[in-house]
Design an enzyme around this catalytic site. Structure first.
Site, PDB file in Angstrom:
ATOM      1  N   TRP A 195       0.861  -1.188   0.000  1.00 16.57           N
ATOM      2  CA  TRP A 195       0.000   0.000   0.000  1.00 16.57           C
ATOM      3  C   TRP A 195       0.897   1.238   0.000  1.00 16.57           C
ATOM      4  CZ3 TRP A 195      -0.473   4.106   3.543  1.00 16.57           C
ATOM      5  CH2 TRP A 195      -1.385   5.087   3.104  1.00 16.57           C
ATOM      6  N   GLU A 226      -3.014  -3.000  -2.672  1.00 20.90           N
ATOM      7  CA  GLU A 226      -4.201  -2.366  -2.071  1.00 20.90           C
ATOM      8  C   GLU A 226      -4.562  -1.046  -2.744  1.00 20.90           C
ATOM      9  OE1 GLU A 226      -3.626  -1.689   2.105  1.00 20.90           O
ATOM     10  OE2 GLU A 226      -5.663  -0.962   2.427  1.00 20.90           O
ATOM     11  N   LYS A 232      -7.044   2.559  -3.020  1.00 21.47           N
ATOM     12  CA  LYS A 232      -7.674   3.538  -2.119  1.00 21.47           C
ATOM     13  C   LYS A 232      -8.296   4.655  -2.932  1.00 21.47           C
ATOM     14  CE  LYS A 232      -6.840   5.930   2.244  1.00 21.47           C
ATOM     15  NZ  LYS A 232      -5.981   6.021   3.415  1.00 21.47           N
ATOM     16  N   ASP A 289      -9.797  -2.903   0.753  1.00 24.51           N
ATOM     17  CA  ASP A 289      -9.921  -2.398   2.126  1.00 24.51           C
ATOM     18  C   ASP A 289     -11.322  -1.816   2.262  1.00 24.51           C
ATOM     19  OD1 ASP A 289      -9.940  -0.439   4.301  1.00 24.51           O
ATOM     20  OD2 ASP A 289      -7.790  -0.842   4.479  1.00 24.51           O
ATOM     21  N   HIS A 292     -11.844   2.007   1.954  1.00 24.60           N
ATOM     22  CA  HIS A 292     -11.241   2.745   0.845  1.00 24.60           C
ATOM     23  C   HIS A 292     -12.169   3.028  -0.329  1.00 24.60           C
ATOM     24  CE1 HIS A 292      -6.820   1.801   2.074  1.00 24.60           C
ATOM     25  NE2 HIS A 292      -7.528   2.360   3.040  1.00 24.60           N
ATOM     26  N   HIS A 315      -8.840  -6.170   3.682  1.00 25.76           N
ATOM     27  CA  HIS A 315      -8.583  -5.434   4.922  1.00 25.76           C
ATOM     28  C   HIS A 315      -9.935  -5.107   5.525  1.00 25.76           C
ATOM     29  CE1 HIS A 315      -4.214  -3.759   4.630  1.00 25.76           C
ATOM     30  NE2 HIS A 315      -4.268  -5.051   4.863  1.00 25.76           N
ATOM     31  N   ASP A 370     -12.450   9.181   7.658  1.00 27.66           N
ATOM     32  CA  ASP A 370     -11.499   8.213   8.212  1.00 27.66           C
ATOM     33  C   ASP A 370     -11.835   6.808   7.733  1.00 27.66           C
ATOM     34  OD1 ASP A 370      -9.391   7.236   9.973  1.00 27.66           O
ATOM     35  OD2 ASP A 370     -11.029   6.334  11.090  1.00 27.66           O
ATOM     36  N   ASP A 402     -10.448   3.975   9.178  1.00 25.02           N
ATOM     37  CA  ASP A 402      -9.837   2.994  10.081  1.00 25.02           C
ATOM     38  C   ASP A 402     -10.419   2.927  11.488  1.00 25.02           C
ATOM     39  OD1 ASP A 402      -7.562   2.045   8.305  1.00 25.02           O
ATOM     40  OD2 ASP A 402      -7.256   4.205   8.261  1.00 25.02           O
ATOM     41  N   ASP A 407      -7.617  -4.182   9.640  1.00 19.12           N
ATOM     42  CA  ASP A 407      -6.839  -2.960   9.449  1.00 19.12           C
ATOM     43  C   ASP A 407      -7.617  -1.764   9.994  1.00 19.12           C
ATOM     44  OD1 ASP A 407      -5.078  -1.007   8.718  1.00 19.12           O
ATOM     45  OD2 ASP A 407      -5.628  -1.009   6.595  1.00 19.12           O
TER      46      ASP A 407
END
Ligand code: RNT
Ligand code: ZN
Length: 412
Positions: free
Chosen positions: A179, A221, A223, A254, A257, A281, A289, A291, A320
């Site tokens: 990533w 990965e 995003k 993810d 993302h 992920h 955000d 995460d 993650d």
């Protein structure tokens, strides 16, 4: 209701709870080391930067390898089943002087391999393309500066070697995820150049690195955007899909993302069809955000349902998220257990029956049953699963974390 009664109730809709308990026990989730110290790592005291950000200053953070290992051990002791640990390159353990990213090697990861060996668990790995002075103008592998690109190419090559060493030593395949934060805050004038340079750099890494393709699984990965790179990310979803597909590596999804209204679970079946295996992920986006600690929400439920329907053996499931505003050990345990709970709920759903309703066009029955099955006695089966794995099914694990926090974390 007792487990036996729950078993009976599930039996009536064609679900074998024993089989579900068995299957859940076979799923190893890759737990991310970076929840333990807010993606800090052991190279400097600077903390996460260049594309990664944490918020919060909760006390008790692990600041040494020993502390992080202790916290991981403690967290794992409260999670049913056998799992893996996901390490980032910035968590290398350096002797006197910090070895720079382009030079790190197996030496810095021996202690982790010993740690994993002693516990019989597998390791996964990640090159760290952030928190470093060589992230220039927000770019790493796509930088127009050949010296910067070379530095990060060398880092990628070294990391593949490290992953190979981990897999070989532990006798367990190592997923290594790439990533990069590369992108621009405002409208770029050139969208193609950075992507061409990114592809070229990655090609150099995969060509030059020495690793056994049978035991090292590179994943890449994508995003949509990050803070500070709102207008353009080099490794967009389309770029990653195209690169991974053409180079025969795996693309990694993810959950944090994508656009907030996108259904990430919907992407899984297409990934499975064209890649054969899906790297994931598990995360939770909130506003900008990506995460937050995962909850048992609809997104996680939908992802788990797809994983179970497509065969968990076809997935690399890695968590993650990183929250620096709450007890980090509790965040690990809660997230791991939430993932397992959703997987179990999915295993306790009669998918064949629901699929038949879809194919027969019986959409009313499909909707009704999808909803009614949500209230079946899942907790009894979860508690039984936990019991067989030497754990409590309820929140009593948290009292243990509170004690650990008082005795160990706050004493740091
Ligand atoms: C960042 C990516 C990436 C990182 C980890 C630490 O947006 O999700 O996977 O979280 O590598
Ligand atoms: Zn991620």
């Amino acid at each position: 209701m007792s487990y036996k009664e729950a078993q009976k109730k599930y039996g009536k809709i064609g679900i074998d709870t024993e089989k579900a308990i068995d299957s859940l026990g076979k799923i190893s989730i890759s737990m991310h080391c970076w929840q333990g110290d807010d993606v800090g790592g052991f190279e400097s005291v600077g903390g996460a930067s260049n594309g990664i950000q944490t918020t919060g200053n909760y006390p008790g953070k692990a600041t040494t390898p020993q502390q992080l290992m202790d916290d991981i051990d403690f967290a794992l002791s409260l999670i049913p089943g056998k799992h893996r640990l996901n390490l980032h390159a910035c968590y290398g353990i350096h002797k006197d002087k910090v070895v720079d990213r382009n030079k790190i090697g197996i030496e810095q990861f021996k202690p982790w391999v010993e740690w994993a060996k002693a516990r019989g668990i597998g390791l996964d790995f990640n090159p760290t393309f952030f928190s470093h002075a060589n992230v220039k103008d927000g770019l790493t592998l796509s930088s127009p500066d050949p010296k910067i690109r070379k530095f990060w190419i060398d880092h990628g090559i070294q990391c593949l070697k490290i992953a190979d060493y981990m897999a070989k030593e532990l006798g367990s395949p190592c997923a290594i995820n790439f990533w990069c934060p590369d992108g621009y805050k405002d409208e770029p004038s050139d969208r193609l150049g950075p992507r061409q340079r990114m592809a070229d750099s990655l090609d150099k890494i995969f060509k030059q690195a020495k690793y056994d393709k049978k035991r090292v699984l590179p994943t890449f990965e994508s995003k949509l955007f990050g803070i500070g790179v709102e207008s353009y990310t080099v490794n967009s979803h389309e770029f990653v899909m195209g690169y991974a597909q053409s180079r025969k590596i795996l693309a990694l999804l993810d959950m944090g993302h994508f656009h907030l209204s996108e259904n990430v679970a919907d992407k899984i079946s297409s990934f499975l069809m064209f890649f054969g295996k899906v790297a994931f992920h598990i995360s939770r986006p909130v506003r900008w955000d990506s995460d937050h600690v995962i909850r048992q929400n609809d997104d996680l439920r939908a992802a788990a349902q797809e994983i179970v329907k497509m065969g968990p053996e076809n997935f690399i499931i890695a968590l993650d998220y990183f929250d620096a505003s709450i007890c980090r050990v509790a965040a690990w345990v809660l997230g791991m257990r939430n993932m397992q709970k959703e997987l179990l709920k999915a295993m306790l759903t009669p998918h064949d029956k629901l699929r038949a309703l879809q194919d027969e066009g019986k959409f009313t029955a499909q909707l009704v049953l999808q909803e009614e099955y949500k209230n079946y006695p899942f907790d009894e089966v979860w508690t039984e699963f936990c019991k067989r794995n030497g754990q409590a099914g309820d929140e009593s694990w948290f009292a243990k974390v509170e004690k650990y926090e008082k005795d160990v974390l706050l004493a740091r």
